[in-house]
Write an enzyme that holds these catalytic residues in place. Sequence first.
Site, PDB file in Angstrom:
ATOM      1  N   ASP A 424       0.862  -1.167   0.000  1.00  0.00           N
ATOM      2  CA  ASP A 424       0.000   0.000   0.000  1.00  0.00           C
ATOM      3  C   ASP A 424       0.909   1.230   0.000  1.00  0.00           C
ATOM      4  OD1 ASP A 424      -2.161   1.692   0.491  1.00  0.00           O
ATOM      5  OD2 ASP A 424      -1.692   1.667   2.622  1.00  0.00           O
ATOM      6  N   THR A 426      -0.218   4.816   0.955  1.00  0.00           N
ATOM      7  CA  THR A 426      -0.508   5.727   2.058  1.00  0.00           C
ATOM      8  C   THR A 426      -0.391   4.984   3.382  1.00  0.00           C
ATOM      9  OG1 THR A 426      -2.072   6.729   0.586  1.00  0.00           O
ATOM     10  CG2 THR A 426      -2.158   7.390   2.875  1.00  0.00           C
ATOM     11  N   GLU A 525      -8.507  16.744   4.438  1.00  0.00           N
ATOM     12  CA  GLU A 525      -9.423  17.791   4.871  1.00  0.00           C
ATOM     13  C   GLU A 525      -8.913  18.444   6.143  1.00  0.00           C
ATOM     14  OE1 GLU A 525     -13.412  16.485   5.487  1.00  0.00           O
ATOM     15  OE2 GLU A 525     -14.124  17.571   3.743  1.00  0.00           O
ATOM     16  N   ASN A 827      -7.302   0.408   4.906  1.00  0.00           N
ATOM     17  CA  ASN A 827      -7.898   0.141   3.609  1.00  0.00           C
ATOM     18  C   ASN A 827      -7.252  -1.052   2.912  1.00  0.00           C
ATOM     19  OD1 ASN A 827      -5.568   1.533   3.464  1.00  0.00           O
ATOM     20  ND2 ASN A 827      -6.138   2.716   1.665  1.00  0.00           N
TER      21      ASN A 827
END
Lengths: 880, 369
Positions: A424, A426, A525, A827
């Site tokens: 992965d 991230t 965000e 994830n």
Amino acid sequence: TSVEHTLCHSHTVGEPEQHVFGLWEETRAPEDLHYLSWEVRANDRRFHQRQQRRSFLCFEWGKYADNAVRSYKYTPLTFLPLSLYEQFQRIANVYFLLMVILQCVPAISTLPWYTTMLPLLTVLSVRGLKDLADDLVRPRPDFPLHRSFTSVRWRDVCVGDVLRLRKDQIVPADLLLLRTSEPHSLCYVETSDIDGETNLKFRQALGITHHELSSEPVEPTLLAFDACVWCEQPNSRLHSFKGVLEWKGVRHLLDTDHILLRGTVLRNTDIAYGLTLYTGADSKILQNCGRLSVKTTQMERILNRVVIGVRKIVLLLLMVSLLLAVGAGIFEAQVAPRFEVLSALGAGRSPAYKAFLTFWGYVILLSPAMPMSLYISFEVVHMIHSLFIGWDLDLYDAGSNTPAQAHSTALNEELGQVGYLLSDKTGTLTENRLLFRQCCIAGVLYGLSQRHTDTRTTQHTPLDLSWNPFSRGGLQFSDQRLVDKLRDQDSTEVREFFTVLALCHTVMAEWKDGTPVYQAASPDEEALVGAAREMGWVFLSRTRDSLTLSELSHIRHYQLLALLDFTSQRRRMSVVVRDPEGVLKLYCKGADIVILERLRQDCLYAQGCLRTLCVAVRSVSEELWEEWSRALAKAAMMTQCGAVLDTLYDSMERELTLLGVTAIEDRLQEGVPETIATLKQAGIKVWVLTGDKRETAVNIGYACRLLDPDTQLLQGEELRSSSLLKVTEKRRKHSTSALVITGPELVQYIPNYFSTILQRHWPCTNTRSNNQAFGEQPGWDGRFMALSKLCQSVLCCRMTPGQKAGVVQLVRKHTSSITMAIGDGANDVNMIKMLSCSTFCTKQVPLLWCMSGLRSTMASVHRSESQACESDLSTQIWAS
Amino acid sequence: MASGYSAKEEDGHHSGALGPAGGAAVRSRKPDNTAFKQQRLPAWQPILTAGTVLPAFFIIGLLFIPIGIGLYVTSNNIRELQIDYTGTESSSPCFACSQNYSWNMTTPCVCSVSFSLDQPFESNVFMYYGLSNFYQNHRRYVKSRDDSQLNGNLNSLKEPSKECEPYRTNDGKPIAPCGAIANSLFNDTLALYYNDPNGTETQIQLVKRGIAWWTDKHVKFRNPVGDDSNLTAIFQGTAKPVNWQKPVYELDSDPENNGFINEDLIVWMRTAALPTFRKLYRIIEKNSSTSPTLPRGNYTLKITYNYPVRSFEGRKRMILSTISWMGGKNPFLGIAYITVGSICFFLGVVLLIIHHKYGSRSSSADLTH
């Protein structure tokens, strides 16, 4: 009011609202109900306990499972049979049992019975004790929570109970959401342990329960709640739920949106009340995990093949025995009769019979040819290996005070044989601590260009932010020009830019030490709102219809008219606000390709391996707003509002004016480039699977030395070239090449492959159309693998978690080498589960490898054995 | 040549820095930095290069060839003489006896075979009997004995093990010693005479003690001990093996060599692994330091022919042999040493040539002459 409506709709984009089915009774025929045979009566313990599932040994009866977490396999009663059953799945043990039985036959026993019995018993007991020890150390989480508002533990939860959950608690069973402390009984759950998606999801209680159960005092009302729920029998479909709530003679349709699944975590919601529907083994997540199976390593399978397989030791042994038996027969027939003593010993049996007995005698005599002690040696070696792994200083993480931990002792040697490393990005290659690095406002670039400088060595002078009472520090941005411009009050673009950053988000503010701390569904965000805070545009609080900002210490209230939510298809979000001056504005923030054509070329931050988001604005006239909000309210009343809403949103998010671009950096973990270089030298193929966009992924690839400057990048189109031969030839000319492919391309080329997985795990994703458009493309997957074999590394970008799992499956199907997946457990659980899930591990061993005790609690609760490598530890093992 | 593990350095900065600020007793789970746990123990891993392999080959070659030659010469210096007295040919002196192959002959058949020694046998001479084509290694034959009976157990004497079947009882009486091995005891009597050139025939003293293993004689085989010290009384109520001419307590007049501890019986009970075997029969002890034990000249071997081998085409031999420090005559070990040594030497030479011709390419290999 319409505003309220819009709000609650925008939270549940694309999902049908409960009041749509308000008159459901009339519209559906009752025979649809026949499959809803699972009856749950609220607050009726006696009814459910009568049918409690009980078990003795392997017999079970009763309907409702209890909620005890059984991550252990054995009970004192079942240990012996279960353990023996598992042991005798190893063929070698069966073989030796046969030998023991043969030796008990006096006519053929050549050796005393205990000569084989003792080693067999040793093997069985050593293995059994090891399994038992493994089982005893398996974690057994059991958390306290509140049922009927008295404190109980997880295992005491029973079907029909009404539970109260608090913020950040893990949902203990599959619940029907009754009401929450939030408006409209909304609640937010994190489902990362179920589907690996980190963003928060909204769940909403039925209107009826929300309204009826809200009367004060809440808890006695809930205790008196006596509805009856009819739903499906327990099943493993995570994304579907069908049921009805029958209360006060009215039936209300239930769907997935009203369900809190076991294993999800309650977020940003103070209190939620739920009715327990499925407990323990009946819950969706447990129905989803396969049984713990006997794990075999490649080595063990080779050994089994050598020992048991055709033309291997067993056959050789039988052949030798046969030859010897024939010899014995001839001897008995020809030679023995001439010896008085020998013929007397033969006791008149026929030579053929004697030869038959001799055959079995030789089978016993030669049985030590089977390397039985090798099996024990393997056990001991594995155990010592895992001890050494735990002792390794290089695998110790000082920050979290955790040494490495080998969770599955049997698979250690596989680590040395890894041929494919699927990683992965991230959180594994990068730290997933996002930093606001740069921005480009009205064509002016602020912040240092990071293109050729290492972020760690760059000495930047931190900005003097002492003027800002809300600053919490931590900003890695140093461009005094921007601060000056902000404070000069003359640059409207810059001011508006930060207004957008402070307004256009779904972040919640929490107050700590007089400064706001932000809770966000996604880290970028948080980074953006945090950056705005540091620059003086402080987001203070939000209510349902307003946002409060402090713009350089001026408090301003913005009326929030609509929130156009972020979805992965839209890849942008917008807010429609009315500012204190009464001007309607639409602020939009989204991926650069969505708003791309308005960008100046030098603002392409993706080249600097930064994550970019564009910020844009649109002035909305009152008439347009009136019209649009009416349309929105109308659309919300319709059944299939999802598609309509999307088009409506699209019509609003038009004619945007670009304000600027933000660039967020996701730093590489320490030592990653060196590790990747070492791995490449070792000939291990490194695949990076990421959800990032292509440019970012490629740049990260360069940064972590996965790609060299002279590496030739291959595109997904290479697959399309008429023959693979041509591709192969082309490749030979270039020494190194890397394949960069995106998730959509994969789905396009190998639809039959990915769509099945998607349908299994993400039934909501519609890939049918792709299937039909491209048809069956036999051999595409093989072609893809052949191409990727020619490349030193493969970058898969724009991958969904489901596609990651698909890639893992693809690699495992097409190579014989051992595949290892690394992820930080959120994830990537699917990807890693794919390696361990028993239904998929027919061909290759799962690499069950957990490097830390920090793996998610749920993973262990669910017995998923998904061994998510905790991110920084995993990089450490690379470095070692 | 040797490669060790690079020592892992402790990154000292974190030991104090970690842990929550509260300073509560958080037990550090940091692994110990010990040589064992960090795998820094001294290790030696041989790396094969021409520099190490070639000398090894030459050393093995130069060491093994002399050893082999020594062994071979020693083995060749051992005198050995074999006389086959089976008597299958009509011309042979034992032909008459061999035709008569009943076990229960009342009158012993005696035949004599003459032979001459060209060279004298020095020091102790060992006399063997050899049998060919006799399957003493048959699985059921090997098991057909009762060790506890032979060890003097009185219960086993009266109630022999079932393994002895069908040689367990005879006429309802237990057989002592029971079993097929004991039943087929070799019972030829061999006597050796030296024919002086002056015509007199002197019998050579054959020692019958000391031919069995010490452990067999003193541990494994024991006579049963009863109230009576008389063996005959103790063996009362047992039957002799079917093929035997006399019972076990009459095997020898010497009480230390009678019954189960008769050394001929003990030697026979230790079964041979191959169908052609020899067993020690007697020892001819050296009696004076000046004259050889068996001087050169003519000898006569007188055989009391009892043991029938005609049915299974067996052969019977008498073997006289001296021994050396390495045992009896056996040229194999010397030949094996010479062969292995030669092969190593040859390989060494070949590899040396290869190394000289092509070795310059390899950087690591260096050979010192």
